[in-house]
Design a protein around this motif. Structure first.
Motif, PDB file in Angstrom:
ATOM      1  N   LEU A  66     -21.324  -5.418  32.962  1.00 22.71           N
ATOM      2  CA  LEU A  66     -21.946  -4.197  33.466  1.00 22.71           C
ATOM      3  C   LEU A  66     -22.035  -3.125  32.381  1.00 22.71           C
ATOM      4  O   LEU A  66     -23.114  -2.738  31.955  1.00 22.71           O
ATOM      5  CB  LEU A  66     -21.184  -3.668  34.686  1.00 22.71           C
ATOM      6  N   GLY A  67     -20.874  -2.648  31.907  1.00 22.92           N
ATOM      7  CA  GLY A  67     -20.831  -1.539  30.961  1.00 22.92           C
ATOM      8  C   GLY A  67     -21.403  -1.893  29.610  1.00 22.92           C
ATOM      9  O   GLY A  67     -20.996  -2.862  28.989  1.00 22.92           O
ATOM     10  N   ASP A  68     -22.388  -1.113  29.163  1.00 22.66           N
ATOM     11  CA  ASP A  68     -23.072  -1.250  27.883  1.00 22.66           C
ATOM     12  C   ASP A  68     -23.941  -2.501  27.785  1.00 22.66           C
ATOM     13  O   ASP A  68     -24.463  -2.808  26.727  1.00 22.66           O
ATOM     14  CB  ASP A  68     -22.103  -1.161  26.700  1.00 22.66           C
ATOM     15  N   THR A  69     -24.075  -3.216  28.913  1.00 18.50           N
ATOM     16  CA  THR A  69     -25.009  -4.335  29.002  1.00 18.50           C
ATOM     17  C   THR A  69     -26.091  -3.988  30.025  1.00 18.50           C
ATOM     18  O   THR A  69     -27.266  -3.968  29.700  1.00 18.50           O
ATOM     19  CB  THR A  69     -24.287  -5.642  29.381  1.00 18.50           C
ATOM     20  N   LEU A  70     -25.678  -3.698  31.255  1.00 22.59           N
ATOM     21  CA  LEU A  70     -26.630  -3.287  32.288  1.00 22.59           C
ATOM     22  C   LEU A  70     -26.725  -1.769  32.401  1.00 22.59           C
ATOM     23  O   LEU A  70     -27.782  -1.240  32.727  1.00 22.59           O
ATOM     24  CB  LEU A  70     -26.237  -3.868  33.652  1.00 22.59           C
ATOM     25  N   ILE A  71     -25.613  -1.091  32.164  1.00 23.75           N
ATOM     26  CA  ILE A  71     -25.622   0.366  32.250  1.00 23.75           C
ATOM     27  C   ILE A  71     -25.209   0.981  30.920  1.00 23.75           C
ATOM     28  O   ILE A  71     -24.397   0.431  30.182  1.00 23.75           O
ATOM     29  CB  ILE A  71     -24.724   0.913  33.391  1.00 23.75           C
ATOM     30  N   ASP A  72     -25.795   2.116  30.649  1.00 23.51           N
ATOM     31  CA  ASP A  72     -25.499   2.884  29.439  1.00 23.51           C
ATOM     32  C   ASP A  72     -24.324   3.808  29.749  1.00 23.51           C
ATOM     33  O   ASP A  72     -24.486   4.805  30.448  1.00 23.51           O
ATOM     34  CB  ASP A  72     -26.734   3.686  29.037  1.00 23.51           C
ATOM     35  N   THR A  73     -23.140   3.438  29.263  1.00 25.80           N
ATOM     36  CA  THR A  73     -21.939   4.225  29.554  1.00 25.80           C
ATOM     37  C   THR A  73     -21.861   5.488  28.703  1.00 25.80           C
ATOM     38  O   THR A  73     -20.967   6.301  28.903  1.00 25.80           O
ATOM     39  CB  THR A  73     -20.656   3.392  29.342  1.00 25.80           C
ATOM     40  N   HIS A  74     -22.779   5.651  27.758  1.00 20.45           N
ATOM     41  CA  HIS A  74     -22.783   6.846  26.927  1.00 20.45           C
ATOM     42  C   HIS A  74     -23.548   7.988  27.587  1.00 20.45           C
ATOM     43  O   HIS A  74     -23.531   9.108  27.098  1.00 20.45           O
ATOM     44  CB  HIS A  74     -23.338   6.524  25.542  1.00 20.45           C
ATOM     45  N   LYS A  75     -24.231   7.682  28.693  1.00 25.09           N
ATOM     46  CA  LYS A  75     -24.919   8.718  29.464  1.00 25.09           C
ATOM     47  C   LYS A  75     -23.949   9.327  30.465  1.00 25.09           C
ATOM     48  O   LYS A  75     -22.998   8.680  30.890  1.00 25.09           O
ATOM     49  CB  LYS A  75     -26.092   8.117  30.244  1.00 25.09           C
ATOM     50  N   THR A  76     -24.213  10.576  30.848  1.00 26.07           N
ATOM     51  CA  THR A  76     -23.405  11.228  31.871  1.00 26.07           C
ATOM     52  C   THR A  76     -24.322  11.630  33.009  1.00 26.07           C
ATOM     53  O   THR A  76     -25.180  12.479  32.811  1.00 26.07           O
ATOM     54  CB  THR A  76     -22.694  12.464  31.297  1.00 26.07           C
ATOM     55  N   PRO A  77     -24.169  11.043  34.184  1.00 25.97           N
ATOM     56  CA  PRO A  77     -23.297   9.912  34.496  1.00 25.97           C
ATOM     57  C   PRO A  77     -23.900   8.618  33.951  1.00 25.97           C
ATOM     58  O   PRO A  77     -25.099   8.563  33.668  1.00 25.97           O
ATOM     59  CB  PRO A  77     -23.285   9.897  36.030  1.00 25.97           C
ATOM     60  N   PRO A  78     -23.081   7.566  33.806  1.00 25.37           N
ATOM     61  CA  PRO A  78     -23.614   6.274  33.361  1.00 25.37           C
ATOM     62  C   PRO A  78     -24.770   5.836  34.263  1.00 25.37           C
ATOM     63  O   PRO A  78     -24.730   6.033  35.469  1.00 25.37           O
ATOM     64  CB  PRO A  78     -22.419   5.329  33.492  1.00 25.37           C
TER      65      PRO A  78
END
Length: 177
Positions: free
Chosen positions: A17-29
């Motif tokens: 999920l994290g950094d593959t499907l969702i961009d965790t560097h965005k707020t909120p991811p």
């Protein structure tokens, strides 16, 4: 990619999920551009033997200590709340079968037991050789490909846009594009 392309049928697609499907560097991811459309297409894919491709999330989300059934259930509930925020949960229903946390297996990825637990939860009758893993994590790709003999695609290397993913995945699993 796996060593013996075309000789082992892929039955399951395991996604990070994290950094593959969702961009965790965005707020909120938030999901990367094209993820929801790609998952919609992937949900319709069939394996080479014309059975539905099983699509699952596998995550290192959290490892509660002590790892009691209650703590595992609480971690899973927390993960599902986070998944709901991304609006991606609908692609992984029923979540009790299609979402596996490392805490379910008691080890972190890329331990084989985590991926085997995902297949077991999803009721996939197959081995790790029958899976395709997609993650951005280069070390997980290396271990899964070279040691666990899984097919792999690395987000950010093998493809950089989710709009490219359905065709590439379809080719990798031997399905019709």
């Amino acid at each position: 990619m796996g060593r013996r392309r075309g000789t082992t049928m892929i039955k399951a697609l395991l996604l990070d999920l994290g950094d593959t499907l969702i961009d965790t560097h965005k707020t909120p991811p938030a999901p990367f551009p094209g993820v929801e459309d790609a998952l919609g297409v992937l949900k319709t894919l069939e394996t080479a033997d014309h059975k539905p491709l099983v699509m699952c999330l596998v995550s290192d989300f959290t490892m509660p200590e002590p790892r009691t059934p209650e703590a595992i259930a609480a971690a899973f509930a927390d993960y599902l709340r986070e998944l709901d925020k991304t609006h991606l949960r609908r692609f992984f229903e029923p979540v009790d079968e299609r979402v596996t946390l490392s805490t379910h297996a008691g080890q972190r990825k890329p331990a084989a037991i985590v991926f085997k637990m995902a297949l077991e939860r999803a009721k996939v009758h197959g081995t790790l050789r029958n899976t395709l893993l997609i993650t951005e994590n280069a070390e997980h790709i290396r271990v899964c490909r070279d040691e666990l003999h899984m097919k792999t695609l690395q987000f950010g290397v093998d493809f950089t846009a989710w709009s490219e993913a359905p065709k590439l995945i379809s080719q990798t699993i031997g399905a019709d594009a």
